[in-house]
Each structure stands twice: as C-alpha cells, then as structure tokens.
Design an enzyme around this catalytic site. Sequence first.
Site, PDB file in Angstrom:
ATOM      1  N   THR A   1       0.881  -1.181   0.000  1.00  0.00           N
ATOM      2  CA  THR A   1       0.000   0.000   0.000  1.00  0.00           C
ATOM      3  C   THR A   1       0.912   1.222   0.000  1.00  0.00           C
ATOM      4  O   THR A   1       2.132   1.094   0.113  1.00  0.00           O
ATOM      5  CB  THR A   1      -0.886   0.049   1.264  1.00  0.00           C
ATOM      6  OG1 THR A   1      -0.068   0.401   2.378  1.00  0.00           O
ATOM      7  CG2 THR A   1      -1.580  -1.269   1.532  1.00  0.00           C
ATOM      8  N   ASP A   2       0.310   2.384  -0.120  1.00  0.00           N
ATOM      9  CA  ASP A   2       1.129   3.603  -0.110  1.00  0.00           C
ATOM     10  C   ASP A   2       1.890   3.747   1.205  1.00  0.00           C
ATOM     11  O   ASP A   2       3.040   4.161   1.229  1.00  0.00           O
ATOM     12  CB  ASP A   2       0.244   4.833  -0.347  1.00  0.00           C
ATOM     13  CG  ASP A   2      -0.278   4.855  -1.784  1.00  0.00           C
ATOM     14  OD1 ASP A   2       0.369   4.202  -2.642  1.00  0.00           O
ATOM     15  OD2 ASP A   2      -1.325   5.469  -2.033  1.00  0.00           O
ATOM     16  N   CYS A   3       1.232   3.372   2.305  1.00  0.00           N
ATOM     17  CA  CYS A   3       1.905   3.541   3.608  1.00  0.00           C
ATOM     18  C   CYS A   3       2.664   2.289   4.043  1.00  0.00           C
ATOM     19  O   CYS A   3       3.514   2.360   4.920  1.00  0.00           O
ATOM     20  CB  CYS A   3       0.897   3.988   4.668  1.00  0.00           C
ATOM     21  SG  CYS A   3      -0.642   3.069   4.655  1.00  0.00           S
ATOM     22  N   TYR A   4       2.349   1.167   3.445  1.00  0.00           N
ATOM     23  CA  TYR A   4       3.067  -0.090   3.739  1.00  0.00           C
ATOM     24  C   TYR A   4       3.521  -0.703   2.414  1.00  0.00           C
ATOM     25  O   TYR A   4       2.919  -1.641   1.917  1.00  0.00           O
ATOM     26  CB  TYR A   4       2.156  -1.067   4.503  1.00  0.00           C
ATOM     27  CG  TYR A   4       1.892  -0.639   5.924  1.00  0.00           C
ATOM     28  CD1 TYR A   4       2.717  -1.081   6.957  1.00  0.00           C
ATOM     29  CD2 TYR A   4       0.842   0.214   6.228  1.00  0.00           C
ATOM     30  CE1 TYR A   4       2.491  -0.667   8.262  1.00  0.00           C
ATOM     31  CE2 TYR A   4       0.607   0.632   7.533  1.00  0.00           C
ATOM     32  CZ  TYR A   4       1.438   0.183   8.545  1.00  0.00           C
ATOM     33  OH  TYR A   4       1.229   0.579   9.831  1.00  0.00           O
ATOM     34  N   PRO A   5       4.612  -0.154   1.819  1.00  0.00           N
ATOM     35  CA  PRO A   5       4.945  -0.529   0.441  1.00  0.00           C
ATOM     36  C   PRO A   5       5.554  -1.920   0.268  1.00  0.00           C
ATOM     37  O   PRO A   5       5.459  -2.499  -0.809  1.00  0.00           O
ATOM     38  CB  PRO A   5       5.949   0.550   0.030  1.00  0.00           C
ATOM     39  CG  PRO A   5       6.523   1.051   1.309  1.00  0.00           C
ATOM     40  CD  PRO A   5       5.464   0.919   2.342  1.00  0.00           C
TER      41      PRO A   5
END
Lengths: 135, 406
Positions: free
Chosen positions: B137-141
């Site tokens: 994800t954007d915060c957990y790449p």
Amino acid sequence: MISKRIVLHFPHRLVDQPIVYKLVKDYDLQFNILKAYVTPQEEGLMVLELVGEDDNFNKGIEYLGSCGVKIQPLSQDVIRNEAKCTDCGACVPICPTNALVIDPLTRKVHFYDNKCIACELCVKVCPPRAMEVHF
Amino acid sequence: MRTIKEINQKIKKGEAIVVTAEEVIELARKKGVKQAAREVDVVTTGTFGPMCSSGAYFNVGHCKPRIKIGGGTCLLNDVPAYTGFAAVDISLGATALPDDDPRNKVYPGEFKYGGGHVIQELVSGKDVRLEVTSYGTDCYPRKKLETYININDLNEAVLFNIRNCYQNYNVAVNLSDKIIYTYMGALKPRLGNANYCSAGQLSPLLKDPYYKTIGIGTKIFLGGGIGYVAWQGTQHNPKVPRKANGIPQAPAGTLAVIGDLKQMKPQWLVGTSMLGYGVTLIVGIGVAIPILDEETLKYAAVSDEEIYTQIIDYSQNYPQGIPGSLGEVNYAQLKSGNITIQGKDVPTGSLSSYSKAREIAEELRVWIKKGDFLLTEPVAPLPGAESDYTFKPMKEKPVNLQGGLS
C-alpha cells in the site's frame, strides 16, 4: 543360562548366509526373532532374543563377532528421551510387553528396556515423541 | 471464616498455610472438614494436559520499509499464522500445520510439527523463521519479508487459550474392529484400552466445582509464568449432571486463559503430535483456591474416588454425535490401571500427566509461600450451574448449492 535381547547388524556380504542357523546347530542356542529386515543400504538388521548356557552363549556371540556381525544390546537402541517425556502415560496401554508402566505412587512412567521387544508402537503414539529408536 | 484480603496479608507475612489439592484430602480425612478449614488458607491445584484451543498472538514490530502483514500471508517456521489484524499483529493456533504437511493422506498422519511446536520453540528462546507476503500500500509498500524473529525482540508475545482447564473429561474407548487414532490417543479395537485426560483430584475446576473462588480475573500459574482467567472458555457447560457432592459427571466448565508468553517456560508448554489426529499444545496450569469457609474446603478435599466421568465410544458415538455413555467410572479406578467395561477388563492410559500436575501444584505452593504470588478476587463470576449457559450443537441450515436465493 543367559537370556538377552540383542540387535544384530549384518553387513551386506553376510546377508545371504545362514548365520542364525549356526547359533542353533553349533552352540545349541534358542532364539526368538523379534524383528528382521534388510535396510535400504542392504544391511541386514535383526532383533533377537537369545537363550542358552553361559558358555555356549558367549561362544555364539564370539562366533557372530568373528563373522563380522555387529552386536549391541537392545536396550541401547530403544531409549526414552527423558527431557521430552512428560510422564502422561499414553504409551502404557499400547505397549504389548508391559515395558512401559506407570508407578502407582509417583505416577511417573517407567521404561523397562529389558522387556522391550522393539515393536516401536510407542514411538508414534507418544504425544511429545519421547520414545526414540536408534538401530 | 476468612477473606482473600486476610489470606493475602498472611501470605505477605509468610504465615499462610498452603497445601496442595492432594494433601488437603488427607488432612480433611484425618482432622475433619471443619478443623482442616480452620487450619488451611490456600489449596493449590495443577493440570498438565493437551489443549487444542491454545494459541498465541504477537506484535512483531515494524520493518523498514514497512509491510502490512494484515490481509497478507504469514508463516512461522512454515506454519501459517492468522493475519486478519493490523499491520504487524499476528496470531498462531496450536493446531496449525505447514501447508505441505501430508495430514492424513498417509494414514495415520504423524503430524510432526505445527503451531504448538512453534510456540514451544519461541518460548525456548529459539529463532523462528518469519515469512510474509503482502499486497503493498502507499503507507506499507513492502511486499515480501523473510527474517528470523526471537521472542525477546517482539513487542508482545501473549499466550491466549480460548479453552483450557476442562472440568472433567470423557474416557475414550473404541468398540469397533479396527484401531482408531483420536485426540484421546490411539484406541485399540474391541475395548483394547480406555484413555482419560484429567488430573482428577488435582485438577483446578474439579476442586472448585461451582466456581465459588475461580472467576474472571483470577491470577493463575500458566505455562510456568503468571496468567489470568480472561473469560469462561469456549464450550463452557456448567449445567451437566452432577453428583450429590457437586462434581460434574461429564466435561463441564472451561477457562479462557491469558498470560505473557515471554515469562513462560518450555517445559510447561509442550508442542505435541497426536498420531492420525494433528498437532496440539500441552499446557501447564495451576490455580490457587482460597479457603474462605468450610464449603470451599469440602470441595477442595474431594478425592479421585468421588470424581466420576463417562466412558464414551470414539468409533461411532463420538464422531456421529450420538449421545450415550458405556458407563461411569471414577478417577481412582482409572488410575488403578484397569477398568471394567461391558464385563471386559480394559487397561487405562492417561493423556494428562498427573506427576506434572503434582509438580505444578507444588511449584505454585512454593510461589505463595515465598510471598511471590498473591491471590485475587474474581472481577466477575463464571456462568454457573444455576445460569442458563449451555453448550449447544450446531444448527445446520440447508444451503441452495445451485446458487441464488433459496
């Protein structure tokens, strides 16, 4: 009279020879085969209960040694890993020879290796897998 | 007679009289319940049996760059852990198996390694391999992670067993003509053996049959460390038939227990393989029962001869959910090594270790005597025999397999 349970390892070159027959004919020993098989390395393995007069017994064992058969008492091959055993007693009713019994007072499981016939039924039935066979 | 507060004051002063659940039986026989209740402040109990509803949860900390394990997949030594929580919280059940374990395809399966073993290895301080895949994800790449983890480096490592400490359990037998492999061990055909699984007179809930002192919030010995009763356990069933002495005659109450895994010990949390059945965890639990009055002592002094349970056929009745008992036996009979069922002499085997239960009760006594372990008032009671709390079978509703609404 001596009566012992022993494990015999036959090297590949001896697998087709009638060695146990000689124990009976030349040394007048009684035997009861508890287990016998040929391993994938083509080594023969036999668990025997051997009974006879002291002198005959010792000579018979000497004969086996001279042929190149490796001899070991059974008690060295089936062992209980004391660190793993929880003394639950799940093995007790499974053992066919009462080699595994529970002490009525301490409620700890005792393993009498002189009664063991190496059937290995306890090995997989033991929940923490504390019974080990090292043939 | 005395309150928990008063007992704790005695414990702090080193004056409390603490006996095990075995010793109190003898004491009550010799001196009578009245006198024994006057003398004894605390009775310690113990149990050490396999419990499949054991598990643990962990917060493994955030790696750089961050990864969202939640919603991804997670393996601990190849054993799948549950990932349906926040980014780095995972949960592992005792019965979880590696995806490539053959299960019972080669019958009976050996189940050499699973969740219970991972928990024991973590508690032993061994490094365990963590393998994660995620979607990014954007915060957990980050999408992949492979690392060794150690219990000492984790933020939280908590044992949380949603059912434990069964108050009594069945005796399992096999009436069929072939050997069967069950969670109660290998059962030989035609009543070849009878397996039981309770510490009987040492077992916590059998010594407090109406949950008068054990409740939500009770501090306990758990896996060699300190734990607490979190709730009633799943399948809690307080309304089963009881003998005149109040002891349930069948599996009854259960506890959900929780505690810091970091202070537990591997000899009290043992990963276990049940041939043909699966993996589980043997859990050591001890509960200290405060002797508040004659009644609590009378219950704590109940002996194996007075604790009865049912003999259940695991070849037909249990798997098919058909009720029926082949008879009732007490724990003194079970511990004698032989019981009689349908006129046949049947050897008994135990899955719960009585000698370890005894060690736990002993160790808990030492903790209390040293002043290290104070007793707790329950925060709330467990649902009791007078409640309407029951253990129901599943209500199955037919599903239209063709699809669409039926």
